[in-house]
Design a protein around this motif. Structure first.
Motif, mmCIF file in Angstrom:
data_model
loop_
_atom_site.group_PDB
_atom_site.id
_atom_site.type_symbol
_atom_site.label_atom_id
_atom_site.label_comp_id
_atom_site.label_asym_id
_atom_site.label_seq_id
_atom_site.Cartn_x
_atom_site.Cartn_y
_atom_site.Cartn_z
ATOM 1 N N ILE A 17 0.840 -1.203 0.000
ATOM 2 C CA ILE A 17 0.000 0.000 0.000
ATOM 3 C C ILE A 17 0.878 1.257 0.000
ATOM 4 O O ILE A 17 0.610 2.225 -0.720
ATOM 5 N N ALA A 18 1.942 1.236 0.810
ATOM 6 C CA ALA A 18 2.855 2.382 0.855
ATOM 7 C C ALA A 18 3.516 2.608 -0.496
ATOM 8 O O ALA A 18 3.680 3.750 -0.947
ATOM 9 N N ARG A 19 3.885 1.535 -1.159
ATOM 10 C CA ARG A 19 4.527 1.660 -2.480
ATOM 11 C C ARG A 19 3.558 2.267 -3.491
ATOM 12 O O ARG A 19 3.927 3.103 -4.326
ATOM 13 N N GLU A 20 2.294 1.853 -3.418
ATOM 14 C CA GLU A 20 1.307 2.336 -4.376
ATOM 15 C C GLU A 20 0.863 3.768 -4.075
ATOM 16 O O GLU A 20 0.643 4.569 -4.986
ATOM 17 N N GLU A 21 0.743 4.108 -2.806
ATOM 18 C CA GLU A 21 0.204 5.413 -2.424
ATOM 19 C C GLU A 21 1.276 6.496 -2.344
ATOM 20 O O GLU A 21 0.968 7.683 -2.522
ATOM 21 N N GLN A 22 2.518 6.112 -2.027
ATOM 22 C CA GLN A 22 3.620 7.063 -1.848
ATOM 23 C C GLN A 22 3.204 8.231 -0.935
ATOM 24 O O GLN A 22 3.221 9.405 -1.339
ATOM 25 N N PRO A 23 2.844 7.925 0.310
ATOM 26 C CA PRO A 23 2.382 8.977 1.224
ATOM 27 C C PRO A 23 3.542 9.791 1.792
ATOM 28 O O PRO A 23 4.713 9.405 1.681
ATOM 29 N N ASP A 24 3.193 10.890 2.446
ATOM 30 C CA ASP A 24 4.201 11.689 3.147
ATOM 31 C C ASP A 24 4.544 11.087 4.499
ATOM 32 O O ASP A 24 5.626 11.341 5.036
ATOM 33 N N ALA A 25 3.608 10.304 5.061
ATOM 34 C CA ALA A 25 3.846 9.763 6.401
ATOM 35 C C ALA A 25 3.064 8.474 6.610
ATOM 36 O O ALA A 25 2.030 8.233 5.959
ATOM 37 N N LEU A 26 3.561 7.664 7.525
ATOM 38 C CA LEU A 26 2.866 6.482 8.030
ATOM 39 C C LEU A 26 2.704 6.690 9.535
ATOM 40 O O LEU A 26 3.695 6.895 10.247
ATOM 41 N N LEU A 27 1.466 6.639 10.023
ATOM 42 C CA LEU A 27 1.190 6.843 11.438
ATOM 43 C C LEU A 27 0.743 5.521 12.049
ATOM 44 O O LEU A 27 -0.296 4.959 11.653
ATOM 45 N N VAL A 28 1.501 5.038 13.025
ATOM 46 C CA VAL A 28 1.196 3.774 13.710
ATOM 47 C C VAL A 28 0.741 4.131 15.123
ATOM 48 O O VAL A 28 1.551 4.509 15.977
ATOM 49 N N CYS A 29 -0.565 3.988 15.367
ATOM 50 C CA CYS A 29 -1.170 4.565 16.576
ATOM 51 C C CYS A 29 -1.268 3.577 17.747
ATOM 52 O O CYS A 29 -2.338 3.383 18.327
ATOM 53 N N GLY A 30 -0.136 2.968 18.098
ATOM 54 C CA GLY A 30 -0.055 2.193 19.324
ATOM 55 C C GLY A 30 -0.394 0.728 19.204
ATOM 56 O O GLY A 30 -0.897 0.258 18.178
ATOM 57 N N ASP A 31 -0.104 -0.011 20.287
ATOM 58 C CA ASP A 31 -0.259 -1.472 20.338
ATOM 59 C C ASP A 31 0.470 -2.131 19.169
ATOM 60 O O ASP A 31 -0.095 -2.952 18.436
ATOM 61 N N VAL A 32 1.733 -1.755 19.039
ATOM 62 C CA VAL A 32 2.593 -2.408 18.048
ATOM 63 C C VAL A 32 2.696 -3.887 18.378
ATOM 64 O O VAL A 32 2.574 -4.754 17.510
ATOM 65 N N PHE A 33 2.909 -4.180 19.661
ATOM 66 C CA PHE A 33 3.038 -5.559 20.124
ATOM 67 C C PHE A 33 1.810 -5.966 20.920
ATOM 68 O O PHE A 33 1.089 -5.122 21.469
ATOM 69 N N HIS A 34 1.590 -7.266 21.005
ATOM 70 C CA HIS A 34 0.465 -7.775 21.778
ATOM 71 C C HIS A 34 0.788 -7.842 23.260
ATOM 72 O O HIS A 34 -0.104 -7.746 24.097
ATOM 73 N N MET B 19 8.935 8.904 2.925
ATOM 74 C CA MET B 19 7.909 9.186 3.932
ATOM 75 C C MET B 19 8.498 9.154 5.345
ATOM 76 O O MET B 19 9.465 8.461 5.640
ATOM 77 N N VAL B 20 7.852 9.909 6.218
ATOM 78 C CA VAL B 20 8.178 9.921 7.637
ATOM 79 C C VAL B 20 7.299 8.873 8.325
ATOM 80 O O VAL B 20 6.105 8.782 8.032
ATOM 81 N N ILE B 21 7.890 8.086 9.204
ATOM 82 C CA ILE B 21 7.124 7.090 9.956
ATOM 83 C C ILE B 21 7.102 7.510 11.419
ATOM 84 O O ILE B 21 8.142 7.810 12.002
ATOM 85 N N VAL B 22 5.891 7.540 12.002
ATOM 86 C CA VAL B 22 5.739 7.897 13.416
ATOM 87 C C VAL B 22 5.019 6.751 14.126
ATOM 88 O O VAL B 22 3.928 6.341 13.713
ATOM 89 N N VAL B 23 5.641 6.243 15.176
ATOM 90 C CA VAL B 23 5.090 5.132 15.964
ATOM 91 C C VAL B 23 4.908 5.615 17.398
ATOM 92 O O VAL B 23 5.841 6.151 17.995
ATOM 93 N N ILE B 24 3.689 5.458 17.953
ATOM 94 C CA ILE B 24 3.480 5.790 19.364
ATOM 95 C C ILE B 24 3.191 4.514 20.149
ATOM 96 O O ILE B 24 2.725 3.513 19.593
ATOM 97 N N ALA B 25 3.477 4.538 21.442
ATOM 98 C CA ALA B 25 3.216 3.394 22.309
ATOM 99 C C ALA B 25 1.737 3.320 22.644
ATOM 100 O O ALA B 25 1.072 4.331 22.856
ATOM 101 N N GLY B 26 1.207 2.086 22.678
ATOM 102 C CA GLY B 26 -0.161 1.841 23.121
ATOM 103 C C GLY B 26 -0.163 1.199 24.496
ATOM 104 O O GLY B 26 0.900 0.996 25.104
#
Length: 383
Positions: A34-51, A77-84
């Protein structure tokens, strides 16, 4: 400003004894596409990376390799990951300095939330999970910090991992360690930002009209979450003050979760439905009519043996992976037989064998045989 909004990856989940790292790998590969197709400016990962707060080395490898694949799919793109709430802030942020070299911002502390991150002509305000009673104040302080440096009127995106008042929790499996305290996002925060990217609730929805959005989890983490499409959101903000344009991009479940049959049935009917899935790699929950069907003592053994007949020689795992029974009973009854609740005095007078039999009826199992009753009574009466 264009970005992908996701979260609640729950990497490292063990599902009824089955390791789902393979599912997580496949999910991250889809996000990379999806990232390759969309070529966004950012990817936002809004927590609970791990179980789990202490993820296995295998889970950490899946996360690192997957995130790098996503990064390589769109290097700009900039990637931002926050803790859940499932994440350990100290563990998730342990290599944040190293990740930043790869353009990945891992935000795990309140102090970091007051430093907005620039991406594609916009500002990202990353607020990791905090105690719900403090969330409103933390959000307010973080957004004020962004507004103070936003002289050019850039679009502002707030990231958070909270359950917001008004959210629909139907279909969200409430795991024992999931905090479900609901918060009100301060109106000043809502007015100051252009989009609120939320994590925590697994079904995609917008609790604050078009301003706040849960992307939902890319994978179902329980059978109750397999009734709706899981996805990531692709969002475009043309300028500050203009409503976001958002669309969902579905994620195909690598190993789907099925509850069979569709309607509660007998064990024999449910096992027959499970046999029809023999060529499909899937997790299965058997849907049992608890009002009209009593599960035999060997019900689980029958289900496991039926699933075992579908073993894939390459993986040595059954294609059909039996997980549990869903025993459905009429809610107005205490048990499948409609027995009334006992008073404290009645409980004091009841004998152990009767307690056991009430329990067996309640869980839909066969009653004790006469021989079993005699054996139990003999044990109770031993000096």
């Amino acid at each position: 400003m264009k970005f992908i909004h996701t979260g609640d990856w729950h990497i490292g989940q063990t599902f009824y004894g089955y390791d789902r790292c393979g599912d997580a790998e496949a999910m991250l590969r889809q996000i990379a596409v999806i990232a390759r197709e969309e070529q966004p400016d950012a990817l936002l990962v809004c927590g609970d990376v791990f179980h789990n707060s202490v993820p296995s080395s295998a889970a950490q490898r899946v996360y690192a390799d997957g995130l790098l694949k996503i990064r390589n799919a769109c290097p700009s793109m900039v990637i931002v990951v926050i803790a859940g709430n499932h994440d350990s802030p100290s563990r998730l942020g342990a290599y944040s300095g190293l990740w930043q070299v790869a353009g990945v911002h891992v935000v795990t502390t309140v102090a970091e939330s007051c430093v907005p991150i620039e991406a594609g002509g916009g500002l990202i305000v990353p607020v990791p999970f905090v105690t719900p009673s403090l969330a409103g104040r933390v959000m307010d302080d973080a957004v004020k910090s962004a507004v103070a440096v936003n002289g050019d009127g850039k679009p502002v995106v707030l990231m958070a991992h909270q359950a917001v008042v008004g959210v629909d929790t139907a279909g969200h499996h409430n795991l024992p360690d999931v905090a479900m305290d609901f918060i009100n996002i301060p109106q000043g925060v809502v007015d100051a930002v252009d989009y609120i990217a939320l994590g925590h609730i697994h079904s995609p929805q917008s609790p604050l009209k078009n301003k706040a959005r849960y992307s939902g989890s890319p994978l179902a983490v329980h059978f109750d979450e397999a009734t709706y499409t899981h996805s990531v959101a692709v969002v475009t903000l043309k300028q500050h003050g203009i409503a976001p344009v958002e669309r969902q991009v579905p994620i195909t479940p690598p190993t789907p979760l099925f509850t069979v049959p569709d309607k509660p049935s007998s064990l024999d009917v449910a096992l027959g439905e499970m046999r029809l899935l023999a060529d499909t790699t899937c997790y299965v929950r058997l849907n049992i009519d608890g009002d009209h069907c009593v599960l035999p003592h060997d019900a689980k053994e029958q289900a496991v043996n039926t699933a075992g007949a579908t073993t894939d020689p390459e993986t040595a795992l059954p294609r059909v992976r039996f997980c549990e029974f869903k025993v459905n009973r009429t809610e107005v009854k205490l048990t499948a037989t409609g027995e009334k609740a006992l008073t404290v005095n009645e409980i004091a007078d009841i004998n152990i064998v009767d307690v056991m039999e009430r329990y067996l009826r309640r869980i839909g199992r066969e009653p004790l045989t006469d021989d079993e009753r005699l054996i139990i009574n003999d044990i109770i009466n031993e000096d």
